[in-house]
Motif scaffolding. Structure first.
Motif, PDB file in Angstrom:
ATOM      1  N   MET A   1       0.823  -1.211   0.000  1.00 17.98           N
ATOM      2  CA  MET A   1       0.000   0.000   0.000  1.00 17.98           C
ATOM      3  C   MET A   1       0.852   1.255   0.000  1.00 17.98           C
ATOM      4  SD  MET A   1      -3.480   0.032   2.133  1.00 17.98           S
ATOM      5  CE  MET A   1      -4.294   1.506   1.575  1.00 17.98           C
ATOM      6  N   THR A   2       0.324   2.270  -0.584  1.00 23.93           N
ATOM      7  CA  THR A   2       1.113   3.481  -0.691  1.00 23.93           C
ATOM      8  C   THR A   2       1.457   4.054   0.681  1.00 23.93           C
ATOM      9  OG1 THR A   2      -1.014   4.458  -1.159  1.00 23.93           O
ATOM     10  CG2 THR A   2       0.565   4.358  -2.966  1.00 23.93           C
ATOM     11  N   GLY A   3       0.539   3.908   1.584  1.00 24.51           N
ATOM     12  CA  GLY A   3       0.732   4.474   2.914  1.00 24.51           C
ATOM     13  C   GLY A   3       2.007   3.981   3.553  1.00 24.51           C
ATOM     14  N   GLU A   4       2.334   2.714   3.293  1.00 19.27           N
ATOM     15  CA  GLU A   4       3.518   2.167   3.937  1.00 19.27           C
ATOM     16  C   GLU A   4       4.799   2.739   3.342  1.00 19.27           C
ATOM     17  OE1 GLU A   4       2.788  -1.973   3.517  1.00 19.27           O
ATOM     18  OE2 GLU A   4       1.054  -1.824   4.821  1.00 19.27           O
ATOM     19  N   GLN A   5       4.678   3.398   2.212  1.00 21.67           N
ATOM     20  CA  GLN A   5       5.886   3.957   1.618  1.00 21.67           C
ATOM     21  C   GLN A   5       6.275   5.270   2.294  1.00 21.67           C
ATOM     22  OE1 GLN A   5       4.697   4.112  -2.417  1.00 21.67           O
ATOM     23  NE2 GLN A   5       4.674   1.872  -2.588  1.00 21.67           N
ATOM     24  N   LEU A   6       5.397   5.772   3.116  1.00 19.40           N
ATOM     25  CA  LEU A   6       5.739   7.005   3.832  1.00 19.40           C
ATOM     26  C   LEU A   6       6.905   6.725   4.761  1.00 19.40           C
ATOM     27  CD1 LEU A   6       2.155   8.146   4.707  1.00 19.40           C
ATOM     28  CD2 LEU A   6       3.756   9.424   3.315  1.00 19.40           C
ATOM     29  N   THR A   7       7.814   7.618   4.799  1.00 22.74           N
ATOM     30  CA  THR A   7       8.951   7.406   5.688  1.00 22.74           C
ATOM     31  C   THR A   7       8.479   7.611   7.124  1.00 22.74           C
ATOM     32  OG1 THR A   7       9.497   9.691   5.318  1.00 22.74           O
ATOM     33  CG2 THR A   7      10.776   8.073   4.105  1.00 22.74           C
ATOM     34  N   LEU A   8       9.225   7.076   7.996  1.00 20.18           N
ATOM     35  CA  LEU A   8       8.828   7.154   9.398  1.00 20.18           C
ATOM     36  C   LEU A   8       9.535   8.299  10.124  1.00 20.18           C
ATOM     37  CD1 LEU A   8       8.520   3.408  10.274  1.00 20.18           C
ATOM     38  CD2 LEU A   8       6.725   5.122  10.301  1.00 20.18           C
ATOM     39  N   ASP A   9       9.898   9.291   9.365  1.00 19.50           N
ATOM     40  CA  ASP A   9      10.558  10.438   9.996  1.00 19.50           C
ATOM     41  C   ASP A   9       9.501  11.297  10.681  1.00 19.50           C
ATOM     42  OD1 ASP A   9      12.003  12.554  10.776  1.00 19.50           O
ATOM     43  OD2 ASP A   9      12.427  13.306   8.756  1.00 19.50           O
ATOM     44  N   LEU A  10       9.404  11.163  11.969  1.00 18.34           N
ATOM     45  CA  LEU A  10       8.333  11.849  12.678  1.00 18.34           C
ATOM     46  C   LEU A  10       8.556  13.349  12.782  1.00 18.34           C
ATOM     47  CD1 LEU A  10       7.604   9.183  15.348  1.00 18.34           C
ATOM     48  CD2 LEU A  10       6.044  10.005  13.603  1.00 18.34           C
ATOM     49  N   ASP A  11       9.781  13.758  12.588  1.00 21.25           N
ATOM     50  CA  ASP A  11      10.022  15.196  12.633  1.00 21.25           C
ATOM     51  C   ASP A  11       9.274  15.912  11.514  1.00 21.25           C
ATOM     52  OD1 ASP A  11      11.602  14.831  14.763  1.00 21.25           O
ATOM     53  OD2 ASP A  11      13.476  14.806  13.635  1.00 21.25           O
ATOM     54  N   GLY A  12       8.950  15.138  10.495  1.00 20.00           N
ATOM     55  CA  GLY A  12       8.303  15.753   9.339  1.00 20.00           C
ATOM     56  C   GLY A  12       6.831  16.028   9.542  1.00 20.00           C
TER      57      GLY A  12
ATOM     58  N   LEU B   1      -1.604  10.668   4.921  1.00 21.39           N
ATOM     59  CA  LEU B   1      -2.057   9.324   4.589  1.00 21.39           C
ATOM     60  C   LEU B   1      -3.293   9.386   3.689  1.00 21.39           C
ATOM     61  CD1 LEU B   1      -1.642   7.664   8.112  1.00 21.39           C
ATOM     62  CD2 LEU B   1      -0.283   7.144   6.066  1.00 21.39           C
ATOM     63  N   ALA B   2      -4.210  10.293   4.034  1.00 22.95           N
ATOM     64  CA  ALA B   2      -5.437  10.443   3.252  1.00 22.95           C
ATOM     65  C   ALA B   2      -5.113  10.891   1.834  1.00 22.95           C
ATOM     66  CB  ALA B   2      -6.370  11.439   3.925  1.00 22.95           C
ATOM     67  N   ARG B   3      -4.152  11.803   1.739  1.00 22.29           N
ATOM     68  CA  ARG B   3      -3.753  12.313   0.428  1.00 22.29           C
ATOM     69  C   ARG B   3      -3.239  11.198  -0.460  1.00 22.29           C
ATOM     70  NH1 ARG B   3      -2.879  17.853   0.893  1.00 22.29           N
ATOM     71  NH2 ARG B   3      -4.970  18.636   0.524  1.00 22.29           N
ATOM     72  N   SER B   4      -2.547  10.243   0.173  1.00 24.46           N
ATOM     73  CA  SER B   4      -1.984   9.154  -0.619  1.00 24.46           C
ATOM     74  C   SER B   4      -3.111   8.229  -1.095  1.00 24.46           C
ATOM     75  CB  SER B   4      -0.968   8.360   0.210  1.00 24.46           C
ATOM     76  OG  SER B   4      -1.650   7.645   1.222  1.00 24.46           O
TER      77      SER B   4
ATOM     78  N   VAL C   1      -8.016   4.730   8.755  1.00 26.51           N
ATOM     79  CA  VAL C   1      -7.736   4.273  10.107  1.00 26.51           C
ATOM     80  C   VAL C   1      -6.746   3.103  10.064  1.00 26.51           C
ATOM     81  CG1 VAL C   1      -8.733   3.168  12.145  1.00 26.51           C
ATOM     82  CG2 VAL C   1      -9.931   5.067  11.041  1.00 26.51           C
ATOM     83  N   GLU C   2      -6.974   2.197   9.135  1.00 27.52           N
ATOM     84  CA  GLU C   2      -6.064   1.057   8.973  1.00 27.52           C
ATOM     85  C   GLU C   2      -4.642   1.535   8.690  1.00 27.52           C
ATOM     86  OE1 GLU C   2      -6.276  -2.007   9.373  1.00 27.52           O
ATOM     87  OE2 GLU C   2      -8.432  -2.380   9.562  1.00 27.52           O
ATOM     88  N   GLN C   3      -4.524   2.506   7.787  1.00 22.28           N
ATOM     89  CA  GLN C   3      -3.208   3.025   7.419  1.00 22.28           C
ATOM     90  C   GLN C   3      -2.500   3.610   8.644  1.00 22.28           C
ATOM     91  OE1 GLN C   3      -4.867   5.464   4.122  1.00 22.28           O
ATOM     92  NE2 GLN C   3      -2.855   5.108   3.191  1.00 22.28           N
ATOM     93  N   TYR C   4      -3.255   4.384   9.392  1.00 25.74           N
ATOM     94  CA  TYR C   4      -2.669   5.072  10.547  1.00 25.74           C
ATOM     95  C   TYR C   4      -2.197   4.051  11.591  1.00 25.74           C
ATOM     96  CZ  TYR C   4      -2.081   8.472  14.338  1.00 25.74           C
ATOM     97  OH  TYR C   4      -1.561   9.244  15.347  1.00 25.74           O
ATOM     98  N   LEU C   5      -3.078   3.082  11.852  1.00 26.05           N
ATOM     99  CA  LEU C   5      -2.740   2.104  12.891  1.00 26.05           C
ATOM    100  C   LEU C   5      -1.519   1.282  12.456  1.00 26.05           C
ATOM    101  CD1 LEU C   5      -6.320   0.969  14.010  1.00 26.05           C
ATOM    102  CD2 LEU C   5      -4.755   2.569  15.142  1.00 26.05           C
ATOM    103  N   ARG C   6      -1.472   0.964  11.167  1.00 26.26           N
ATOM    104  CA  ARG C   6      -0.323   0.219  10.665  1.00 26.26           C
ATOM    105  C   ARG C   6       0.959   1.040  10.835  1.00 26.26           C
ATOM    106  NH1 ARG C   6      -3.057  -2.023   6.454  1.00 26.26           N
ATOM    107  NH2 ARG C   6      -2.539  -0.303   5.102  1.00 26.26           N
TER     108      ARG C   6
END
Lengths: 241, 204, 204
Positions: free
Chosen positions: A1-12, A23-26, A40-45
């Motif tokens: 899923m595209t959502g998982e391609q988001l980097t996990l850089d929380l500073d961003g 996530l919604a935009r993706s 919700v699934e994307q966020y929780l993942r």
């Protein structure tokens, strides 16, 4: 899923809502069409993945995760008619919030893209400048002027003390008068009877000078004095020959 | 540029010399024509037309006027000028919220962004001179509310707040309304028998 | 201002935004036309002609160019604002002495007032246009002497200095009495000679 391609850089991310918006935009361009459940699934993942990578998530991301998990279960489970809050409305509320944040973000971008003064357009580099010169408009009234002159004169005029002309009886006059009158008295007479008629002022002056005259005459042995008590009438007579 | 009206000339000189945008009143105070200022406005309109298409232009910002360079020449002028300090995303969003929804309290800004704003964010905007405190909201706690300044309009090249890009569309779409109000509206339209009260219940 | 050449526009904008006068070379560096710079010079000439007679003008200083406001409009850039201000006590007394006893020197004024006057005091009166230097007194040191002006008479509504009330008038008006004397007199009037005895008896 595209959502998982988001980097996990929380500073961003500017908070969980911002993360949700990304996530919604993706998921879809139009926020009105997104699937809240999928979001919700994307966020929780995402949060789960962060947890597994032992990234420290700020508390508000976890709070959002808990709320979304609750929302998810409410949306999936058969709905109790009297259940509050209504999960559909909760989902709608989330969608509205995302829309509003997206709108403001868009506005920010459009503002920044404008021709900005000092970056895209420039004011005059060396303006001559405008000056306001304050000019005092002096004001004074004629009264101020003449009363000032009166004040100066009053202040600097030679000071002259004028003594009011008052009637007095000198010691010499009193000596003469008492000496003359005492000879015509047979018995003790009060000192007041030796005073001349006239204003009260004159009588007071005469009383003082006659008293001194009587003392002087008594010292010379020309009169005798008698007083029964302090402040009692002062009596005078010619000494017996 | 042909024959020129003495008042137009005077207004032109005063605006060139001024280091700041000028209101019609302050222009008149310098140019010295009396009356209602209609002649100043007429002169401004003439100047605006005369400079159209040139390298510099007369613009109106709020109720103030000033000359500035034409935007399409930015590339010629930007060299050797340091880029203004970049605003953070938080600052840009906060500025947008204040500009489009003014006056707003800090809590209202935070509700829209879903995150607390750091103290520095508002400071940066106030230091830039774009945002100012604009009184307090008469609700419990009397929170400070913020609004934009004339310098904001000037910097972003806006004649007035009505010129904010997309303002009318956002308003029409209800996107400037708080979520609760939007929900109520939708309730009225879409679900006539929904109870709007329930929306009050779960703030997070 | 009709159709305008792109290079003229560019030169116009660059000169407008520059904080200092620019040489042809530095203008070219911004405007970015290559070649020998003949086009820049041509643009400058065009600009010079276009702005002739306007409120601003293109001027050449040495080999540098810049815009400046037209010299004949300089007076507009400096606006006078009149503020009503009252004269200080020192100033009004000084003015009164000059008015009654002119011409007087500063030393004479000081002798009459009994205090030194600051330079500013006479300056204020001269600035107001009510007092002018009226030559010098032919005594050692040749001090400047001061007299009033026609504007003085006009301001105070006097036809001539002889309209000023004389000392006798002032005395009659009670304006010659020092404050303490005037107070004493008021005291006397309050208790005429109603019962001087009783009042005197209470002493000692």
């Amino acid at each position: 899923m595209t959502g998982e391609q988001l980097t996990l850089d929380l500073d961003g991310w500017e908070g969980p809502l911002d993360l949700l918006l990304s996530l919604a935009r993706s998921q879809k361009v139009d926020l009105r069409q997104i699937s809240i459940l999928a979001l919700v699934e994307q966020y929780l993942r995402f949060v789960d993945k962060a947890g597994r990578m032992q990234l420290e998530l700020a508390a508000d991301y976890l709070v959002m995760a808990a709320w979304l998990a609750y929302l998810k279960s409410s949306l999936l489970l058969p709905r109790q008619p009297e259940e509050e809050p209504d999960p559909e409305e909760m989902a709608l509320r989330l969608q509205l919030r995302l829309e509003r944040l997206a709108a403001m973000r868009e506005c920010g971008a459009r503002l920044m893209a404008r021709d900005r003064l000092g970056r895209d357009v420039f004011p005059r580099g060396a303006p001559e400048g405008l000056a306001v010169q304050r000019k005092a408009m002096w004001q004074a009234e004629l009264y101020d002027l003449i009363s000032a002159y009166g004040r100066i004169n009053a202040r600097t005029r030679p000071v002259m003390h004028v003594v009011v002309d008052r009637q007095v009886m000198t010691l010499e006059a009193a000596l003469e008068r008492v000496s003359m009158l005492v000879g015509s008295r047979i018995d003790w007479s009060a000192i007041e009877t030796f005073l001349p008629d006239g204003s009260e002022r004159l009588r007071r002056s005469a009383l003082a000078s006659s008293f001194l005259a009587v003392l002087e005459l008594a010292r010379q042995g020309k009169v005798e004095l008698r007083q029964a008590a302090p402040f009692a009438p002062l009596l005078i007579r010619q000494p017996a020959p | 540029m042909t024959e020129i009206d003495p008042i137009v000339r005077a207004v032109e000189a005063v605006l060139f010399a001024s280091p700041e945008p000028m209101s019609v009143d302050s222009i008149r105070a310098h140019v010295g024509v009396g009356k209602g200022g209609g002649d100043i406005r007429a002169a401004l309109e003439q100047l605006e037309a005369q400079y159209r298409g040139r390298g510099i232009m007369l613009v109106r910002r709020g109720d103030r006027w000033h000359f500035q360079t034409a935007p399409d020449l930015a590339h010629l002028l930007r060299r050797d000028r340091e880029e203004a300090r970049r605003l953070s995303r938080a600052a840009i969003e906060t500025l947008a919220i204040i500009a489009y929804q003014e006056p707003v309290s800090r809590a209202e800004i935070e509700a829209i962004r879903g995150v607390a704003i750091s103290k520095g964010t508002l400071d940066v905007l106030m230091e830039a001179g774009w945002v100012r405190p604009a009184g307090r909201r008469e609700v419990p706690g009397r929170p400070l509310i913020y609004a934009t300044t004339p310098a904001f309009l000037q910097h972003f090249g806006l004649t007035s707040r009505r010129d904010l890009p997309g303002l009318e569309d956002l308003r029409a779409a209800g996107l400037l309304d708080p979520v609760d109000l939007a929900l109520e509206r939708m309730g009225e339209e879409d679900m006539p028998d929904a109870s709007p009260d329930s929306s009050e219940e779960e703030r997070d």
